[in-house]
Design a protein around this motif. Structure first.
Motif: not given
Length: 281
Positions: A137-149, A270-280
């Motif tokens: 199965n070609i799954s994805s790193m998204a399977s780890f569930g860290h990605f908002p939107f 917390k880490l994902v939120s900080i990373g997302l805000k900085s990239r936006i």
């Protein structure tokens, strides 16, 4: 002499492999490299006939992952042409994106139909010819569930992994299941995702900045991701391992996502939120 002839003859028998999503991205490259190998007969699933490439050792079949009857007809076509499948590679997929409060539930259902349920149904209809074979199965790193939107995509890939891991434990036919979790790969799926989610990306009250970032990021992924041919070659190597693992990541970003999943959910958020805000910004 007859026994020797049979042994030699069997040595040169081609393995049968099925690849869905075969007319673009990873699926397209997988079809090419397995067909070029010469030791495989490839059954390649397509939805758009105009995208088919005529290649030796490749037999195309129509399949629409949204339509149950199409999935059953595709499986019946394959079973009418062989009584043994050595490898099934489930590649076909799509991306539904946007804030969860805004995404229509019919789009959520569509995401699971294409990325999860269709592969289960296709496998169920092929079990009898998959004995002693492998499912990749070609799954994805998204399977780890860290990605908002892109939570629908994450959830559908996670569900795919969970269902097929259970299948690996349950089945009595010695069918091995392997989940391949790539990071960002330079394929048309990113451009397609922007087109598919155009309404939400372009008109999403309260989330304009986030959707603008998502659109730009998706389009840039078309070029900056892991080379698709390199990814396909890695998947082929995995498929031919004598004792493959149940799960693999492809790319540094996928490896990082796997490591991040070992932390507590609060730390991850917390880490994902900080990373997302900085990239936006």
């Amino acid at each position: 002499m007859y026994g020797v002839f049979c042994l030699c003859n069997n040595t040169f028998m081609k393995k049968n492999i099925i690849i869905t999503g075969s007319t673009s991205g990873i699926g397209k490259e997988l079809v090419r490299i397995f067909a070029k190998d010469g030791s495989y007969h490839v059954f390649a699933g397509y939805r758009n006939k105009d995208l088919i490439e005529r290649i030796d050792n490749v037999e195309y079949f129509y399949i629409d992952m949204k339509i149950s009857d199409s999935i059953k007809e595709a499986a019946n076509f394959i079973k009418s042409n062989t009584d043994k499948i050595d490898i099934l590679i489930n590649v076909a997929g799509c991306v539904v994106a946007g804030p969860i409060e805004k995404i229509p539930t019919d789009k959520l259902r569509e995401q699971f139909e294409v990325n999860t349920f269709s592969h289960i149904e296709f496998t169920q209809n092929l079990v009898e010819v998959l004995e002693n074979g492998r499912i990749i199965n070609i799954s994805s790193m998204a399977s780890f569930g860290h990605f908002p939107f892109i939570s629908p995509y994450c959830a559908s890939k996670r569900a795919l992994d969970i269902f097929f891991n259970a299948f690996a434990l349950e089945n009595y036919k010695n069918i091995k299941v392997i989940s391949v979790k790539p990071g960002v790969i330079a394929t048309p799926i990113w451009k397609k995702s922007v087109e598919t989610n155009e309404k939400l990306l372009n008109d999403c009250a309260d989330y304009e900045k986030e959707m603008c970032f998502m659109k730009k990021n998706a389009l840039s992924n078309t070029d900056k991701g892991l080379d698709v041919l390199k990814a396909a070659k890695m998947i082929k190597l995995i498929s031919e391992k004598k004792n493959p693992k149940a799960s693999y990541t492809l790319g540094k970003d996928a490896a990082f996502a796997r490591i991040l999943s070992l932390f507590s959910q609060d730390v991850i958020n917390k880490l994902v939120s900080i990373g997302l805000k900085s990239r936006i910004k």
